[in-house]
Design a protein around this motif. Structure first.
Motif, PDB file in Angstrom:
ATOM      1  N   TYR A  70       0.859  -1.191   0.000  1.00 32.98           N
ATOM      2  CA  TYR A  70       0.000   0.000   0.000  1.00 32.98           C
ATOM      3  C   TYR A  70       0.893   1.238   0.000  1.00 32.98           C
ATOM      4  O   TYR A  70       1.758   1.382   0.863  1.00 32.98           O
ATOM      5  CB  TYR A  70      -0.910   0.002   1.231  1.00 32.98           C
ATOM      6  N   SER A 125      -2.576   7.206   0.368  1.00 28.87           N
ATOM      7  CA  SER A 125      -3.428   8.091  -0.435  1.00 28.87           C
ATOM      8  C   SER A 125      -2.714   9.366  -0.874  1.00 28.87           C
ATOM      9  O   SER A 125      -3.072   9.967  -1.888  1.00 28.87           O
ATOM     10  CB  SER A 125      -4.688   8.450   0.353  1.00 28.87           C
ATOM     11  N   THR A 152     -10.571   1.064   8.131  1.00 32.79           N
ATOM     12  CA  THR A 152      -9.184   1.415   7.822  1.00 32.79           C
ATOM     13  C   THR A 152      -8.861   0.871   6.431  1.00 32.79           C
ATOM     14  O   THR A 152      -9.623   0.080   5.875  1.00 32.79           O
ATOM     15  CB  THR A 152      -8.190   0.808   8.834  1.00 32.79           C
ATOM     16  N   THR A 153      -7.734   1.266   5.907  1.00 36.24           N
ATOM     17  CA  THR A 153      -7.301   0.800   4.585  1.00 36.24           C
ATOM     18  C   THR A 153      -6.080  -0.100   4.739  1.00 36.24           C
ATOM     19  O   THR A 153      -5.136   0.243   5.455  1.00 36.24           O
ATOM     20  CB  THR A 153      -6.945   2.002   3.690  1.00 36.24           C
ATOM     21  N   VAL A 184     -11.439   5.058   5.000  1.00 37.21           N
ATOM     22  CA  VAL A 184     -11.612   4.340   3.733  1.00 37.21           C
ATOM     23  C   VAL A 184     -11.013   5.216   2.639  1.00 37.21           C
ATOM     24  O   VAL A 184     -11.674   6.085   2.081  1.00 37.21           O
ATOM     25  CB  VAL A 184     -13.109   4.055   3.466  1.00 37.21           C
ATOM     26  N   THR A 185      -9.741   4.992   2.353  1.00 34.21           N
ATOM     27  CA  THR A 185      -9.028   5.823   1.384  1.00 34.21           C
ATOM     28  C   THR A 185      -8.980   5.135   0.018  1.00 34.21           C
ATOM     29  O   THR A 185      -9.615   4.099  -0.184  1.00 34.21           O
ATOM     30  CB  THR A 185      -7.607   6.137   1.885  1.00 34.21           C
ATOM     31  N   CYS A 186      -8.223   5.696  -0.892  1.00 36.82           N
ATOM     32  CA  CYS A 186      -8.208   5.246  -2.294  1.00 36.82           C
ATOM     33  C   CYS A 186      -8.011   3.732  -2.439  1.00 36.82           C
ATOM     34  O   CYS A 186      -8.723   3.060  -3.187  1.00 36.82           O
ATOM     35  CB  CYS A 186      -7.099   5.952  -3.067  1.00 36.82           C
ATOM     36  N   GLU A 187      -7.014   3.207  -1.717  1.00 37.16           N
ATOM     37  CA  GLU A 187      -6.636   1.808  -1.905  1.00 37.16           C
ATOM     38  C   GLU A 187      -7.596   0.824  -1.244  1.00 37.16           C
ATOM     39  O   GLU A 187      -7.478  -0.384  -1.452  1.00 37.16           O
ATOM     40  CB  GLU A 187      -5.219   1.590  -1.379  1.00 37.16           C
ATOM     41  N   ALA A 188      -8.540   1.323  -0.463  1.00 39.02           N
ATOM     42  CA  ALA A 188      -9.537   0.437   0.140  1.00 39.02           C
ATOM     43  C   ALA A 188     -10.392  -0.215  -0.942  1.00 39.02           C
ATOM     44  O   ALA A 188     -10.794  -1.372  -0.821  1.00 39.02           O
ATOM     45  CB  ALA A 188     -10.416   1.220   1.109  1.00 39.02           C
ATOM     46  N   CYS A 189     -10.661   0.525  -2.009  1.00 38.63           N
ATOM     47  CA  CYS A 189     -11.478   0.000  -3.109  1.00 38.63           C
ATOM     48  C   CYS A 189     -10.637  -0.390  -4.324  1.00 38.63           C
ATOM     49  O   CYS A 189     -10.908  -1.401  -4.969  1.00 38.63           O
ATOM     50  CB  CYS A 189     -12.517   1.025  -3.540  1.00 38.63           C
ATOM     51  N   TYR A 198      -2.504  -1.698   9.794  1.00 38.55           N
ATOM     52  CA  TYR A 198      -3.173  -1.178   8.607  1.00 38.55           C
ATOM     53  C   TYR A 198      -2.350  -0.047   8.012  1.00 38.55           C
ATOM     54  O   TYR A 198      -1.457   0.514   8.660  1.00 38.55           O
ATOM     55  CB  TYR A 198      -4.596  -0.702   8.934  1.00 38.55           C
TER      56      TYR A 198
END
Length: 362
Positions: free
Chosen positions: A201, A204, A255-256, A270-275, A265
């Protein structure tokens, strides 16, 4: 001697030499040598353990193992993989991986491959990551096109398709679930890099350097709402009062990059890499000027809002523990459910102002 006879003599000699080499390889192939070395090493190791053993039962078990090691059976060892070979790849029949015929020491393999727990050899084999021809027994043929170490694996990452092929093969090799909705696809392996290790990761901040301008409406909305979810969670009375196990259930979704094995984590919220998944690979393409390739990877599994991306967190049953927490304290439904969901009726709304002192949870 005529030229014709000389040519015949030379060709006959070459044929004889070639046939001799072929017969030698067939009678005593090189893989037998590796197995002999392995069994010899193991026998020496077990002999030492036998000498050091104190109990009769332990000596008996080690004695049996030692006897089998001193009379080993040299044989082709193979893993029957899921799927079949296809004629378009000039192969046919069952899909097998015979690398363990030579690389017989499984303990050493596990030491060198920490991710073997996630990708067991008896399911995925070796060629899925290392390349080569896993079915071959001849060392030269088996190692054709092989990637010996991670640096070589990374060098094949010249386009998004290289990664898509790798993810697809992992999905193909994974045993199928009986429930069609639970069967894995390429996007389910997005968290792995081309080496089979978990992708890193990047955070963000790296994403926002470009996307604050490129996709500003989306970024502004996400920064305002989703990026801040964990700030609100930390203020929630049930999170504050909850034990470690209770809090872990919150961390998974708020968290991401949460890792259940370590409890760590990448970022709060919930940042960009969460999705979009860990950004190691697609940010690499962005950095080397192949933005379109990076974009292809970032889009995998996110368009069309598939269940495997959104479903694990956007599920009402995930908050049942919270419902119990507030019910036990006589709180109103309002304290359990976020504003954007429809509250269940708990029948606790007439219990006065028990919830007035609690902060509102979104």
């Amino acid at each position: 001697m005529s030229i014709q006879r000389l040519i015949f003599f030379v060709l006959s000699a070459l044929f004889f030499i070639g046939s001799s080499v072929w017969i030698k390889d067939e009678i005593s192939p090189k893989w037998i040598k590796y197995q002999k070395e392995y069994y010899k090493e193991q026998a020496i190791k077990v002999e030492k353990e036998y000498s050091a053993a104190s109990s009769a039962k332990e000596k008996e078990l080690l004695g049996r193992r030692l006897a089998s090691l001193k009379r080993p059976v040299y044989e082709v060892k193979q893993i029957l993989l899921k799927g079949d070979y296809s004629w378009d790849k000039r192969l046919n029949g069952d899909k097998v991986d015979r690398c363990i015929t030579c690389h017989i020491d499984e303990e050493k393999l596990k030491e060198k491959h920490p991710n073997a727990k996630e990708f067991p050899f008896d399911i995925y084999g070796c060629a899925v990551c290392h390349g080569g021809i896993g079915r071959a027994l001849n060392e030269k043929i088996a190692h054709k096109g092989i990637y010996y170490h991670k640096r070589q694996m990374e060098q094949r990452l010249v386009a998004a398709e290289s990664l898509f092929e790798f993810w697809s093969e992992l999905a193909n090799l994974t045993p199928e679930e009986s429930d069609p909705n639970q069967r894995l696809g390429m996007g389910d392996f997005k968290k792995y890099s081309i080496t089979g290790d978990k992708a890193i990761y990047v955070g963000s901040k790296k994403c926002l350097k470009c996307h604050t301008g490129l996709t500003s409406p989306h970024v502004e909305r996400w920064l305002r709402i989703k990026f801040k979810t964990f700030e609100l969670v930390k203020e929630a009375p049930d999170y504050i009062a909850g034990n470690e196990g209770y809090r872990k259930t919150c961390l998974k979704c708020h968290t991401t990059g949460y890792d259940e094995t370590t409890g760590r984590y990448s970022e709060e919220g919930v940042t960009c890499e969460a999705c979009h998944g860990a950004g190691e690979v697609f940010s690499y393409f962005m950095d080397i000027g192949k933005a379109l390739e990076g974009q292809k990877i970032a889009k995998v599994g996110t368009f069309g809002t598939p269940y495997n991306i959104c479903g694990p967190c956007h599920h009402t049953r995930n908050h049942e523990m919270r419902l119990k927490f507030f019910q036990e304290r006589g709180a109103d439904d309002e304290w359990f459910f976020p504003q954007h969901t429809t509250p269940y009726k708990t029948g606790l709304t007439e219990k006065g102002d028990a919830s007035k002192s609690l902060p509102k949870i979104y």
